[in-house]
Motif scaffolding. Structure first.
Motif, PDB file in Angstrom:
ATOM      1  N   GLY A  76      -3.290  -5.931  -8.006  1.00 65.01           N
ATOM      2  CA  GLY A  76      -3.887  -4.823  -8.765  1.00 65.01           C
ATOM      3  C   GLY A  76      -2.948  -3.649  -8.580  1.00 65.01           C
ATOM      4  N   PHE A 114       5.362 -11.289  -8.068  1.00 61.36           N
ATOM      5  CA  PHE A 114       6.666 -10.687  -8.364  1.00 61.36           C
ATOM      6  C   PHE A 114       7.836 -11.415  -7.687  1.00 61.36           C
ATOM      7  N   ARG A 115       7.539 -12.205  -6.663  1.00 62.71           N
ATOM      8  CA  ARG A 115       8.639 -12.996  -6.077  1.00 62.71           C
ATOM      9  C   ARG A 115       9.131 -14.020  -7.094  1.00 62.71           C
ATOM     10  N   ALA A 134       1.870  -0.929  -1.337  1.00 63.72           N
ATOM     11  CA  ALA A 134       1.227  -2.224  -1.643  1.00 63.72           C
ATOM     12  C   ALA A 134       2.282  -3.330  -1.804  1.00 63.72           C
ATOM     13  N   ASN A 146       7.552  -4.175  -0.751  1.00 61.35           N
ATOM     14  CA  ASN A 146       8.475  -5.289  -0.486  1.00 61.35           C
ATOM     15  C   ASN A 146       9.570  -5.523  -1.511  1.00 61.35           C
ATOM     16  N   SER A 147       9.346  -5.052  -2.733  1.00 66.67           N
ATOM     17  CA  SER A 147      10.310  -5.420  -3.766  1.00 66.67           C
ATOM     18  C   SER A 147      11.294  -4.296  -4.078  1.00 66.67           C
ATOM     19  N   ARG A 194      11.990  -3.377   3.624  1.00 67.83           N
ATOM     20  CA  ARG A 194      10.766  -4.109   3.260  1.00 67.83           C
ATOM     21  C   ARG A 194       9.667  -3.801   4.250  1.00 67.83           C
TER      22      ARG A 194
HETATM   23  P1  ADP Z   1      -3.714  -7.093  -3.772  1.00 68.95           P
HETATM   24  O1  ADP Z   1      -4.188  -6.412  -2.497  1.00 68.95           O
HETATM   25  O2  ADP Z   1      -3.893  -6.274  -5.005  1.00 68.95           O
HETATM   26  O3  ADP Z   1      -4.165  -8.502  -3.923  1.00 68.95           O
HETATM   27  P2  ADP Z   1      -1.072  -6.885  -2.565  1.00 68.95           P
HETATM   28  O4  ADP Z   1      -0.920  -5.413  -2.386  1.00 68.95           O
HETATM   29  O5  ADP Z   1      -1.291  -7.714  -1.355  1.00 68.95           O
HETATM   30  O6  ADP Z   1      -2.150  -7.215  -3.664  1.00 68.95           O
HETATM   31  O7  ADP Z   1       0.218  -7.406  -3.348  1.00 68.95           O
HETATM   32  C1  ADP Z   1       0.358  -8.756  -3.631  1.00 68.95           C
HETATM   33  C2  ADP Z   1       1.577  -8.932  -4.500  1.00 68.95           C
HETATM   34  O8  ADP Z   1       2.717  -8.366  -3.842  1.00 68.95           O
HETATM   35  C3  ADP Z   1       1.957 -10.376  -4.738  1.00 68.95           C
HETATM   36  O9  ADP Z   1       1.294 -10.889  -5.848  1.00 68.95           O
HETATM   37  C4  ADP Z   1       3.429 -10.266  -5.016  1.00 68.95           C
HETATM   38  O10 ADP Z   1       3.594 -10.053  -6.406  1.00 68.95           O
HETATM   39  C5  ADP Z   1       3.869  -9.017  -4.310  1.00 68.95           C
HETATM   40  N1  ADP Z   1       4.790  -9.274  -3.204  1.00 68.95           N
HETATM   41  C6  ADP Z   1       4.493  -9.569  -1.926  1.00 68.95           C
HETATM   42  N2  ADP Z   1       5.620  -9.750  -1.197  1.00 68.95           N
HETATM   43  C7  ADP Z   1       6.656  -9.584  -2.048  1.00 68.95           C
HETATM   44  C8  ADP Z   1       8.080  -9.638  -1.932  1.00 68.95           C
HETATM   45  N3  ADP Z   1       8.681  -9.910  -0.774  1.00 68.95           N
HETATM   46  N4  ADP Z   1       8.812  -9.395  -3.026  1.00 68.95           N
HETATM   47  C9  ADP Z   1       8.227  -9.131  -4.199  1.00 68.95           C
HETATM   48  N5  ADP Z   1       6.905  -9.047  -4.375  1.00 68.95           N
HETATM   49  C10 ADP Z   1       6.120  -9.279  -3.325  1.00 68.95           C
END
Ligand code: ADP
Length: 398
Positions: A212, A285-286, A331, A336-337, A363
């Motif tokens: 989200g 997004f990974r 988030a 992380n990205s 990260r």
């Molecule tokens: P929510 O709490 O809304 O479920 P998060 O804040 O935990 O979501 O984010 C989850 C998303 O973060 C994953 O769907 C992924 O797209 C992204 N994500 C997590 N780690 C990485 C990473 N190393 N690189 C890119 N995207 C990442």
């Protein structure tokens, strides 16, 4: 004091036990498939291996009982008895206009949360079930409600009203509420500390980019606008949610596909966003980054549209505040990205923002990722909604 933080969904329950003095997580875990076959509890005591127990969980009362048993059991429990848990903090999705901050839970508060439940029919009833289940299993333990909407209640009318007949706001409360408020509040306060200035002198934009995603404008420590609306469907393009669309799209799809409002609502929430734009490649997004770099047309389309929407919001919030001092990324994706952050920041030259490519390799850690001569500070600030809930809970239960 040890604080139990509960985030209760309709069939799941996430929990963390946090020591409020050291602010360390003592144990965290998840109950899944509550009321469904194959339910299980998994939890990780700090410094130990994850424990998973597959066991029937017909309802949330049973789930809370299992959480308590996990925290107190002789083999890998983290407290010797229930009496060590000083208070419980509950994440509540929607506080409507009734709640502008966290509150100690009383019967009146429960009634008020019930009264705004039509604004979040999937979430608030589940949150209330969590409160009731904790009250049953832990009678007499003080509990606090922390609302996803509360931080955004400072938005001015210009920002929260939709262009609808005003009577719809008066009669039904249709307006922008915003969500992820605990995260936007935590990250903006942390950014103020990191910038070493007074909150009143800072204009911040917080990009909460997870599955989200939402973005907020924080001027002088107060939220003045945010991208999610009456529900968490509005705003940015998300993992599987569409974000902003022309409302007429709903009727248009219904006619074309001979479907119902519920079908289209499901489509907009579960099958759209970067997932839908990428031709169902992924909402993660990974995977999208990998696809992007391998020339997958859908991944490129999805990521580019996602980035464009974030940049557009940053531009509009800069205009709304008459400037911006710092932009924070948080988030899953934001923390992380570096790939997504760079694509966004590369389009922010118009406000004088310059990304430091080396610093942007970070990260999941607090870091300034702008160059020293950047006119806008770019920051990575990992969010911690559970800690924010624990802090509010302690403050109200002292
Ligand atoms: P929510 O709490 O809304 O479920 P998060 O804040 O935990 O979501 O984010 C989850 C998303 O973060 C994953 O769907 C992924 O797209 C992204 N994500 C997590 N780690 C990485 C990473 N190393 N690189 C890119 N995207 C990442």
């Amino acid at each position: 004091m040890k604080i139990l933080v509960i985030n209760c969904g309709s069939s799941s329950l996430k929990f963390q036990l946090i020591d409020s003095d050291s602010e360390q997580v003592i144990c965290k875990g998840l109950c899944e498939r509550i009321g469904i076959d194959g339910s299980q509890i998994s939890y990780t005591p700090a410094g130990k291996d994850k424990v998973t127990v597959v066991t029937p969980m017909p309802d949330h009362n049973k789930a809370i009982e299992l959480v308590i048993e996990a925290l107190t059991n002789k083999d890998n429990g983290v407290v010797s008895s229930l009496s060590e848990i000083g208070a419980v903090g509950h994440r509540i999705v929607h506080g409507g206009e009734k709640f502008t901050k966290s509150v100690v839970i009383t019967e009146e508060v429960i009634k008020a949360i019930e009264e705004v439940s039509d604004l979040a029919p999937l979430h608030n009833p589940a949150n209330l079930i969590g409160i009731r289940a904790c009250q049953k299993v832990m009678p007499g333990v003080p509990m606090v409600a922390v609302f996803d909407t509360a931080f955004h209640q400072t938005m001015p009318q210009d920002a929260y009203l939709y262009g609808l007949p005003y009577s719809y706001y008066e009669k039904y409360g249709i307006r922008r509420y915003g969500f992820h408020g605990t995260s936007h509040s935590y990250v903006s306060k942390r950014a103020v500390e990191l910038l070493g200035k007074d909150a009143k002198d800072l204009k911040l934009i917080v990009c909460h980019l997870g599955n989200g995603a939402s973005i907020s404008a924080v001027d002088g420590g107060k939220c003045v606008d945010t991208s999610m609306g009456l529900t968490p469907l509005e705003g940015l393009i998300m993992g599987t949610r569409s974000g902003d669309i022309d409302p007429s799209v709903v009727e248009f799809i219904m006619k074309k596909e001979n479907s119902t409002v519920a079908d289209v609502t499901n489509l907009l929430n579960k099958k759209s966003g970067v997932f839908g734009l990428s031709d169902d490649l992924s909402s993660d997004f990974r995977d999208l980054e990998e696809g992007y770099n391998n020339g997958h047309a859908g991944a490129r389309r999805a990521v580019d549209a996602f980035v464009y929407r974030v940049v557009k919001y940053i531009g509009s919030y800069t205009a709304a505040m008459g400037g911006v001092d710092a932009i924070c990324f948080t988030a899953g994706v934001g923390e992380n990205s570096g790939f997504v952050r760079k694509l966004i920041c590369d389009r922010l030259g118009f406000i004088g923002a310059k990304i430091d490519v080396e610093a942007n390799k970070v990260r999941g850690e607090e870091k300034t990722i702008s160059t020293p001569d950047s006119k806008v500070t770019l920051l990575v600030v990992p969010t911690n909604e559970e800690l924010a809930i624990a802090r509010d809970t302690v403050a109200l239960c002292k």
